[in-house]
Design a protein around this motif. Structure first.
Motif, PDB file in Angstrom:
ATOM      1  N   ALA A 128       0.836  -1.205   0.000  1.00 48.39           N
ATOM      2  CA  ALA A 128       0.000   0.000   0.000  1.00 48.39           C
ATOM      3  C   ALA A 128       0.870   1.253   0.000  1.00 48.39           C
ATOM      4  CB  ALA A 128      -0.922  -0.012   1.220  1.00 48.39           C
ATOM      5  N   LEU A 129       1.888   1.251   0.823  1.00 50.46           N
ATOM      6  CA  LEU A 129       2.771   2.415   0.904  1.00 50.46           C
ATOM      7  C   LEU A 129       3.472   2.678  -0.429  1.00 50.46           C
ATOM      8  CD1 LEU A 129       4.421   1.768   4.387  1.00 50.46           C
ATOM      9  CD2 LEU A 129       2.764   3.554   3.841  1.00 50.46           C
ATOM     10  N   ARG A 130       3.883   1.617  -1.087  1.00 53.75           N
ATOM     11  CA  ARG A 130       4.561   1.812  -2.376  1.00 53.75           C
ATOM     12  C   ARG A 130       3.618   2.434  -3.400  1.00 53.75           C
ATOM     13  NH1 ARG A 130       9.033   1.008  -4.887  1.00 53.75           N
ATOM     14  NH2 ARG A 130       9.059   0.738  -7.142  1.00 53.75           N
ATOM     15  N   GLU A 131       2.381   1.932  -3.452  1.00 49.50           N
ATOM     16  CA  GLU A 131       1.426   2.478  -4.414  1.00 49.50           C
ATOM     17  C   GLU A 131       1.147   3.948  -4.132  1.00 49.50           C
ATOM     18  OE1 GLU A 131      -3.197   1.771  -5.905  1.00 49.50           O
ATOM     19  OE2 GLU A 131      -2.074   0.089  -5.022  1.00 49.50           O
ATOM     20  N   ILE A 132       1.000   4.286  -2.862  1.00 49.42           N
ATOM     21  CA  ILE A 132       0.746   5.682  -2.503  1.00 49.42           C
ATOM     22  C   ILE A 132       1.979   6.535  -2.773  1.00 49.42           C
ATOM     23  CG2 ILE A 132       0.065   7.246  -0.642  1.00 49.42           C
ATOM     24  CD1 ILE A 132      -1.182   4.648   0.682  1.00 49.42           C
ATOM     25  N   GLY A 133       3.165   5.985  -2.474  1.00 52.20           N
ATOM     26  CA  GLY A 133       4.391   6.713  -2.735  1.00 52.20           C
ATOM     27  C   GLY A 133       4.569   7.051  -4.201  1.00 52.20           C
ATOM     28  N   GLU A 134       4.194   6.127  -5.065  1.00 52.53           N
ATOM     29  CA  GLU A 134       4.294   6.367  -6.510  1.00 52.53           C
ATOM     30  C   GLU A 134       3.345   7.488  -6.937  1.00 52.53           C
ATOM     31  OE1 GLU A 134       3.566   2.498  -8.089  1.00 52.53           O
ATOM     32  OE2 GLU A 134       5.673   1.862  -7.902  1.00 52.53           O
ATOM     33  N   HIS A 135       2.182   7.543  -6.301  1.00 49.95           N
ATOM     34  CA  HIS A 135       1.233   8.627  -6.583  1.00 49.95           C
ATOM     35  C   HIS A 135       1.746   9.948  -6.033  1.00 49.95           C
ATOM     36  CE1 HIS A 135      -2.787  10.409  -7.228  1.00 49.95           C
ATOM     37  NE2 HIS A 135      -2.554  11.046  -6.096  1.00 49.95           N
ATOM     38  N   ALA A 136       2.378   9.893  -4.860  1.00 47.02           N
ATOM     39  CA  ALA A 136       2.809  11.107  -4.172  1.00 47.02           C
ATOM     40  C   ALA A 136       4.049  11.736  -4.787  1.00 47.02           C
ATOM     41  CB  ALA A 136       3.085  10.792  -2.697  1.00 47.02           C
ATOM     42  N   ALA A 137       4.896  10.907  -5.400  1.00 43.85           N
ATOM     43  CA  ALA A 137       6.205  11.385  -5.861  1.00 43.85           C
ATOM     44  C   ALA A 137       6.137  12.594  -6.790  1.00 43.85           C
ATOM     45  CB  ALA A 137       6.974  10.243  -6.513  1.00 43.85           C
ATOM     46  N   PRO A 138       5.346  12.548  -7.865  1.00 38.63           N
ATOM     47  CA  PRO A 138       5.322  13.723  -8.746  1.00 38.63           C
ATOM     48  C   PRO A 138       4.690  14.950  -8.109  1.00 38.63           C
ATOM     49  CG  PRO A 138       3.684  12.114  -9.446  1.00 38.63           C
ATOM     50  CD  PRO A 138       4.511  11.458  -8.389  1.00 38.63           C
ATOM     51  N   ARG A 139       4.044  14.762  -6.971  1.00 41.56           N
ATOM     52  CA  ARG A 139       3.415  15.874  -6.265  1.00 41.56           C
ATOM     53  C   ARG A 139       4.324  16.447  -5.178  1.00 41.56           C
ATOM     54  NH1 ARG A 139       0.235  12.383  -8.435  1.00 41.56           N
ATOM     55  NH2 ARG A 139      -1.818  12.959  -9.238  1.00 41.56           N
ATOM     56  N   GLY A 140       5.478  15.827  -4.990  1.00 41.68           N
ATOM     57  CA  GLY A 140       6.429  16.329  -4.008  1.00 41.68           C
ATOM     58  C   GLY A 140       6.009  16.099  -2.571  1.00 41.68           C
ATOM     59  N   VAL A 141       5.261  15.021  -2.331  1.00 42.69           N
ATOM     60  CA  VAL A 141       4.723  14.740  -1.002  1.00 42.69           C
ATOM     61  C   VAL A 141       5.302  13.428  -0.479  1.00 42.69           C
ATOM     62  CG1 VAL A 141       2.611  14.193   0.296  1.00 42.69           C
ATOM     63  CG2 VAL A 141       2.590  16.015  -1.425  1.00 42.69           C
ATOM     64  N   ASP A 142       5.669  13.403   0.812  1.00 46.04           N
ATOM     65  CA  ASP A 142       6.102  12.178   1.468  1.00 46.04           C
ATOM     66  C   ASP A 142       4.916  11.486   2.129  1.00 46.04           C
ATOM     67  OD1 ASP A 142       8.725  12.582   0.792  1.00 46.04           O
ATOM     68  OD2 ASP A 142       9.335  13.328   2.750  1.00 46.04           O
ATOM     69  N   VAL A 143       4.975  10.159   2.175  1.00 52.06           N
ATOM     70  CA  VAL A 143       3.970   9.341   2.854  1.00 52.06           C
ATOM     71  C   VAL A 143       4.652   8.705   4.052  1.00 52.06           C
ATOM     72  CG1 VAL A 143       2.332   7.449   2.620  1.00 52.06           C
ATOM     73  CG2 VAL A 143       2.892   8.864   0.633  1.00 52.06           C
ATOM     74  N   CYS A 144       4.231   9.068   5.261  1.00 49.01           N
ATOM     75  CA  CYS A 144       4.938   8.659   6.474  1.00 49.01           C
ATOM     76  C   CYS A 144       4.089   7.711   7.322  1.00 49.01           C
ATOM     77  CB  CYS A 144       5.324   9.883   7.287  1.00 49.01           C
ATOM     78  SG  CYS A 144       6.428  11.000   6.398  1.00 49.01           S
ATOM     79  N   LEU A 145       4.602   6.520   7.521  1.00 46.81           N
ATOM     80  CA  LEU A 145       3.928   5.501   8.323  1.00 46.81           C
ATOM     81  C   LEU A 145       4.270   5.719   9.791  1.00 46.81           C
ATOM     82  CD1 LEU A 145       2.265   2.837   8.412  1.00 46.81           C
ATOM     83  CD2 LEU A 145       4.457   1.623   8.221  1.00 46.81           C
ATOM     84  N   GLU A 146       3.240   5.877  10.618  1.00 46.81           N
ATOM     85  CA  GLU A 146       3.479   6.122  12.040  1.00 46.81           C
ATOM     86  C   GLU A 146       3.653   4.819  12.804  1.00 46.81           C
ATOM     87  OE1 GLU A 146       1.908   8.777  15.786  1.00 46.81           O
ATOM     88  OE2 GLU A 146       1.274   9.221  13.751  1.00 46.81           O
TER      89      GLU A 146
END
Length: 226
Positions: A128-146
């Motif tokens: 799940a994190l990888r899929e979201i990270g791929e979406h987030a990358a071109p937007r310049g956003v990090d996805v942080c798992l707590e």
């Protein structure tokens, strides 16, 4: 290290303008907004493009960094359809964060379902994190798992993030008192420090060894928000 105000408890009843004013007057370095809780700041998925641009402008005009957009997205469900719905929602939050000027979102692993194969759940969270990270990358956003819920145990969080294997995926250290049962907090901090993007603190007058944590963060040159 930079101090941020998170609206999980403090500030939940303040408007965005009131929050920005408090941050400026107190010398706090940034503002983190908790979404999905009905907080008065109103920064939610329903905002239009124009409203999102206005939120970004209000942060910029106040000279306050938008430290993080904290979501409740969680990926432990064994049902792939339900898990995908959470993934898709997290992607929407990446869009909201990018539109409003936040450099990261917070997500959860969170709790192992009864009877579940823990390794399978960790692998599901990593995917799940990888899929979201791929979406987030071109937007310049990090996805942080707590490190939250059952994922407070560093190895579950670290394994999921390393399975994701994406430069936009990182970790939020949660300063969980349960860490203290296993010795010094370095046992939890050291394995995850290279992926550390954000920190959540709680009662600073508790027995949690914040002084030791601050020392390790300073030693390692941590420049992010707490």
């Amino acid at each position: 290290m930079k101090l941020s105000l998170l609206t999980y408890l403090l500030g939940k009843d303040m408007t965005l303008d009131e929050l920005l004013d408090v941050v400026r007057k107190t010398g706090i370095d940034g503002l983190e907004l908790r979404a999905e809780q009905g907080h008065k700041h109103g920064v939610e998925l329903e905002l239009t493009a124009e409203q999102r641009a206005e939120v970004k402008k209000r942060f910029e005009d106040a000279y306050v960094p938008f430290a993080c957009l904290a979501t409740g997205c969680r990926f432990e469900d064994l049902d792939a359809t339900k898990r995908q719905a959470e993934i898709d929602r997290a992607k929407q939050y990446c869009d909201l964060a990018a539109d409003c000027g936040a450099p990261r979102i917070r997500v959860f692993g969170n709790a192992f379902p009864a009877g579940a194969d823990k390794q399978q759940v960790v692998e599901n969270v990593g995917a799940a994190l990888r899929e979201i990270g791929e979406h987030a990358a071109p937007r310049g956003v990090d996805v942080c798992l707590e490190m939250h819920g059952d994922f407070y145990w560093w190895k579950y969080t670290l394994d999921a993030v390393e399975l994701a294997d994406h430069p936009r995926v990182g970790i939020v250290h949660n300063c969980d008192p349960r860490e203290m049962k296993f010795g010094t907090i370095s046992e939890f901090y050291t394995p995850v420090r290279k992926h550390l993007r954000h920190i959540h603190m709680h009662d600073l007058e508790s027995d949690y060894p914040y002084k030791a944590l601050f020392g390790m963060l300073k030693r390692d040159g941590y420049g992010g928000f707490m």
